[in-house]
Motif scaffolding. Structure first.
Motif, mmCIF file in Angstrom:
data_model
loop_
_atom_site.group_PDB
_atom_site.id
_atom_site.type_symbol
_atom_site.label_atom_id
_atom_site.label_comp_id
_atom_site.label_asym_id
_atom_site.label_seq_id
_atom_site.Cartn_x
_atom_site.Cartn_y
_atom_site.Cartn_z
ATOM 1 N N SER A 157 0.818 -1.211 0.000
ATOM 2 C CA SER A 157 0.000 0.000 0.000
ATOM 3 C C SER A 157 0.850 1.259 0.000
ATOM 4 C CB SER A 157 -0.952 0.008 1.206
ATOM 5 O OG SER A 157 -0.272 0.285 2.420
ATOM 6 N N ALA A 158 2.076 1.165 0.499
ATOM 7 C CA ALA A 158 2.988 2.309 0.397
ATOM 8 C C ALA A 158 3.328 2.572 -1.065
ATOM 9 C CB ALA A 158 4.264 2.035 1.197
ATOM 10 N N HIS A 159 3.386 1.508 -1.852
ATOM 11 C CA HIS A 159 3.662 1.639 -3.286
ATOM 12 C C HIS A 159 2.439 2.159 -4.042
ATOM 13 C CE1 HIS A 159 7.058 -0.826 -2.035
ATOM 14 N NE2 HIS A 159 7.614 -0.631 -3.212
ATOM 15 N N THR A 160 1.248 1.661 -3.675
ATOM 16 C CA THR A 160 0.052 2.153 -4.375
ATOM 17 C C THR A 160 -0.170 3.633 -4.076
ATOM 18 O OG1 THR A 160 -1.312 1.324 -2.545
ATOM 19 C CG2 THR A 160 -1.135 -0.065 -4.503
ATOM 20 N N TRP A 161 0.162 4.072 -2.859
ATOM 21 C CA TRP A 161 0.051 5.499 -2.539
ATOM 22 C C TRP A 161 1.010 6.322 -3.391
ATOM 23 C CZ3 TRP A 161 -3.179 8.703 -0.284
ATOM 24 C CH2 TRP A 161 -2.747 10.008 -0.019
ATOM 25 N N ALA A 162 2.207 5.786 -3.593
ATOM 26 C CA ALA A 162 3.179 6.490 -4.430
ATOM 27 C C ALA A 162 2.698 6.560 -5.882
ATOM 28 C CB ALA A 162 4.535 5.785 -4.353
ATOM 29 N N PHE A 163 2.096 5.485 -6.373
ATOM 30 C CA PHE A 163 1.540 5.493 -7.728
ATOM 31 C C PHE A 163 0.425 6.535 -7.834
ATOM 32 C CE2 PHE A 163 3.412 1.209 -8.471
ATOM 33 C CZ PHE A 163 3.940 1.446 -9.734
ATOM 34 N N TYR A 164 -0.392 6.622 -6.783
ATOM 35 C CA TYR A 164 -1.459 7.623 -6.757
ATOM 36 C C TYR A 164 -0.880 9.037 -6.808
ATOM 37 C CZ TYR A 164 -4.726 10.870 -4.559
ATOM 38 O OH TYR A 164 -5.489 11.972 -4.260
ATOM 39 N N ALA A 165 0.168 9.276 -6.029
ATOM 40 C CA ALA A 165 0.796 10.598 -6.004
ATOM 41 C C ALA A 165 1.374 10.970 -7.363
ATOM 42 C CB ALA A 165 1.883 10.639 -4.928
ATOM 43 N N VAL A 166 1.982 9.989 -8.039
ATOM 44 C CA VAL A 166 2.544 10.235 -9.374
ATOM 45 C C VAL A 166 1.427 10.532 -10.376
ATOM 46 C CG1 VAL A 166 3.743 9.153 -11.320
ATOM 47 C CG2 VAL A 166 4.646 8.911 -9.008
ATOM 48 N N ALA A 167 0.342 9.758 -10.286
ATOM 49 C CA ALA A 167 -0.768 9.917 -11.241
ATOM 50 C C ALA A 167 -1.453 11.269 -11.119
ATOM 51 C CB ALA A 167 -1.792 8.797 -11.046
ATOM 52 N N THR A 168 -1.475 11.820 -9.911
ATOM 53 C CA THR A 168 -2.208 13.079 -9.684
ATOM 54 C C THR A 168 -1.288 14.271 -9.444
ATOM 55 O OG1 THR A 168 -2.400 12.589 -7.309
ATOM 56 C CG2 THR A 168 -4.201 11.858 -8.748
ATOM 57 N N ARG A 169 0.007 14.087 -9.613
ATOM 58 C CA ARG A 169 0.954 15.150 -9.269
ATOM 59 C C ARG A 169 0.681 16.434 -10.038
ATOM 60 N NH1 ARG A 169 7.332 14.432 -8.420
ATOM 61 N NH2 ARG A 169 6.426 13.728 -6.455
ATOM 62 N N TYR A 170 0.548 16.332 -11.345
ATOM 63 C CA TYR A 170 0.425 17.537 -12.159
ATOM 64 C C TYR A 170 -0.946 18.188 -12.022
ATOM 65 C CZ TYR A 170 4.812 15.994 -14.202
ATOM 66 O OH TYR A 170 6.111 15.602 -14.370
ATOM 67 N N VAL A 171 -1.989 17.385 -11.886
ATOM 68 C CA VAL A 171 -3.318 17.967 -11.727
ATOM 69 C C VAL A 171 -3.417 18.681 -10.373
ATOM 70 C CG1 VAL A 171 -4.348 15.866 -10.757
ATOM 71 C CG2 VAL A 171 -5.800 17.545 -11.871
ATOM 72 N N SER A 172 -2.719 18.192 -9.360
ATOM 73 C CA SER A 172 -2.721 18.853 -8.057
ATOM 74 C C SER A 172 -1.990 20.186 -8.106
ATOM 75 C CB SER A 172 -2.075 17.950 -7.003
ATOM 76 O OG SER A 172 -2.844 16.774 -6.811
ATOM 77 N N GLN A 173 -1.046 20.310 -9.050
ATOM 78 C CA GLN A 173 -0.324 21.567 -9.204
ATOM 79 C C GLN A 173 -1.157 22.590 -9.966
ATOM 80 O OE1 GLN A 173 3.274 20.290 -11.151
ATOM 81 N NE2 GLN A 173 4.230 19.556 -9.267
ATOM 82 N N ARG A 174 -2.026 22.113 -10.866
ATOM 83 C CA ARG A 174 -2.823 23.027 -11.697
ATOM 84 C C ARG A 174 -4.139 23.425 -11.034
ATOM 85 N NH1 ARG A 174 -0.971 19.487 -15.948
ATOM 86 N NH2 ARG A 174 -2.858 18.232 -15.725
ATOM 87 N N CYS A 175 -4.676 22.540 -10.198
ATOM 88 C CA CYS A 175 -6.016 22.768 -9.630
ATOM 89 C C CYS A 175 -5.945 22.878 -8.104
ATOM 90 C CB CYS A 175 -6.948 21.618 -10.012
ATOM 91 S SG CYS A 175 -7.038 21.299 -11.794
ATOM 92 N N ASN A 176 -7.045 23.325 -7.517
ATOM 93 C CA ASN A 176 -7.115 23.401 -6.067
ATOM 94 C C ASN A 176 -6.991 21.998 -5.461
ATOM 95 O OD1 ASN A 176 -8.840 23.252 -3.435
ATOM 96 N ND2 ASN A 176 -8.393 25.431 -3.699
ATOM 97 N N PRO A 177 -6.043 21.788 -4.533
ATOM 98 C CA PRO A 177 -5.813 20.447 -3.977
ATOM 99 C C PRO A 177 -7.042 19.836 -3.316
ATOM 100 C CG PRO A 177 -3.991 21.913 -3.437
ATOM 101 C CD PRO A 177 -5.063 22.763 -4.026
ATOM 102 N N LEU A 178 -7.852 20.675 -2.637
ATOM 103 C CA LEU A 178 -9.049 20.142 -1.993
ATOM 104 C C LEU A 178 -10.067 19.685 -3.029
ATOM 105 C CD1 LEU A 178 -10.353 19.569 0.713
ATOM 106 C CD2 LEU A 178 -11.347 21.864 0.683
ATOM 107 N N ALA A 179 -10.163 20.421 -4.134
ATOM 108 C CA ALA A 179 -11.053 20.019 -5.219
ATOM 109 C C ALA A 179 -10.589 18.700 -5.830
ATOM 110 C CB ALA A 179 -11.104 21.108 -6.289
ATOM 111 N N VAL A 180 -9.281 18.557 -5.974
ATOM 112 C CA VAL A 180 -8.717 17.313 -6.507
ATOM 113 C C VAL A 180 -9.023 16.150 -5.566
ATOM 114 C CG1 VAL A 180 -6.602 16.102 -7.140
ATOM 115 C CG2 VAL A 180 -6.903 18.497 -7.782
ATOM 116 N N THR A 181 -8.874 16.396 -4.274
ATOM 117 C CA THR A 181 -9.160 15.350 -3.283
ATOM 118 C C THR A 181 -10.594 14.864 -3.395
ATOM 119 O OG1 THR A 181 -7.531 16.252 -1.725
ATOM 120 C CG2 THR A 181 -9.237 14.816 -0.827
#
Length: 295
Positions: A157-181
């Protein structure tokens, strides 16, 4: 700034205690049911905060794809971690999951082609030694620790969390993080709730003992709803690098509650293993912080 630090401190304590609450609840409900109840209690809180702050849930097409991918990965992440907690201790989970930043560094290097420093390599080696000490309880010659299903699932699950972070990294930078969540959690909630509605008897939740019921409420209201709000607010005021330092306290919060409340063991070898994990993360992240300051 004091308020932001307090919110981050409360957040990591809530996340640390969530492993204890999950350990309690998973004895009475299956992983899908636990996740469904967590969404029922927690997601409305995030939606209320989102609307109160007048944050719009609007994303570009490329962002929607990343959010849906992130949602799928996050669903798998939660289910793997919940299942792992059924077979291992909350204490081990808290320490093992803290390796996530190092896994993220490796994935960012392999997938996003980001540089990985010698400090990060050293941190990964140190933390890996710590993981082996945790799951083996210090007896590396007895290979029975290789069958520790719960520990390996949590490590996964530590790896799946890292995959999640990679998948959403750029969208979290472009959009409001709470909206992304919220955008990520919503599709997951719909799928999980649909599955549970056809496979589970909802009346069972009305007859749960008090302890698991309180654990489920805690997981939804506090560990999902309020904690994510506190994290996003604190991170917005202090920045990601300074906010990330607070995550070092998460396994300590788990241990402080799990050992006396669940009577879990945490001997010298486990303590050394846990400290090595934190030391590895610290070595890797310290250099990153120095580079950010120099720039």
């Amino acid at each position: 700034m004091i308020a932001a630090r307090l919110m981050l401190l409360i957040c990591v304590i809530l996340w640390g205690w969530s492993f204890v609450a999950t350990k309690i609840a998973v004895e009475y409900v299956n992983p899908f049911e636990l996740l469904a109840i967590r969404y029922i209690f927690g997601l409305p809180i995030l939606l209320v905060i989102l609307f109160a702050k007048k944050i719009k849930l609007q994303f570009e097409k490329r962002d929607k794809i990343a959010i849906l991918l992130g949602s799928a990965i996050l669903t798998i992440h939660f289910l793997i971690q919940i299942t792992g907690l059924k077979y291992t201790s909350a204490t081990n989970t808290g320490w093992i999951i803290s390796i996530s930043p190092l896994v993220l560094a490796v994935l960012a290097f392999l997938i996003l082609k980001e540089n990985i420093s010698k400090y990060q390599v050293a941190g990964i080696v140190i933390a890996t030694i710590g993981i082996f000490l945790l799951v083996s309880k210090g007896d590396l010659t007895n290979f029975s620790w290789l069958s520790s299903t719960g520990d390996w699932l949590v490590l996964g699950s530590a790896h799946t969390w890292a995959f999640y972070a990679v998948a959403t990294r750029y969208v979290s930078q472009r959009c409001n993080p709470l909206a992304v969540t919220v955008g990520v959690l919503a599709p997951s909630a719909v799928l999980v709730l649909l599955y549970v509605s056809f496979t589970s008897d909802w009346s069972k939740f009305l007859h749960l003992p008090l302890e698991p019921m309180l654990a489920l409420i805690f997981l939804g209201v506090f560990a999902l709803g309020l904690a994510h709000w506190f994290w996003q607010t604190g991170m917005a005021k202090l920045g990601a690098a300074r906010a990330g330092i607070f995550l070092y306290l998460e396994p300590l919060a788990t241990t402080a509650l799990a050992v006396p409340y669940l009577n879990e063991e945490f001997g010298l070898i486990s303590a050394i293993g846990g400290l090595l994990v934190l030391a590895g993360v610290f070595v890797a992240e310290k250099r990153k912080a120095v580079n950010m300051i120099e720039k």
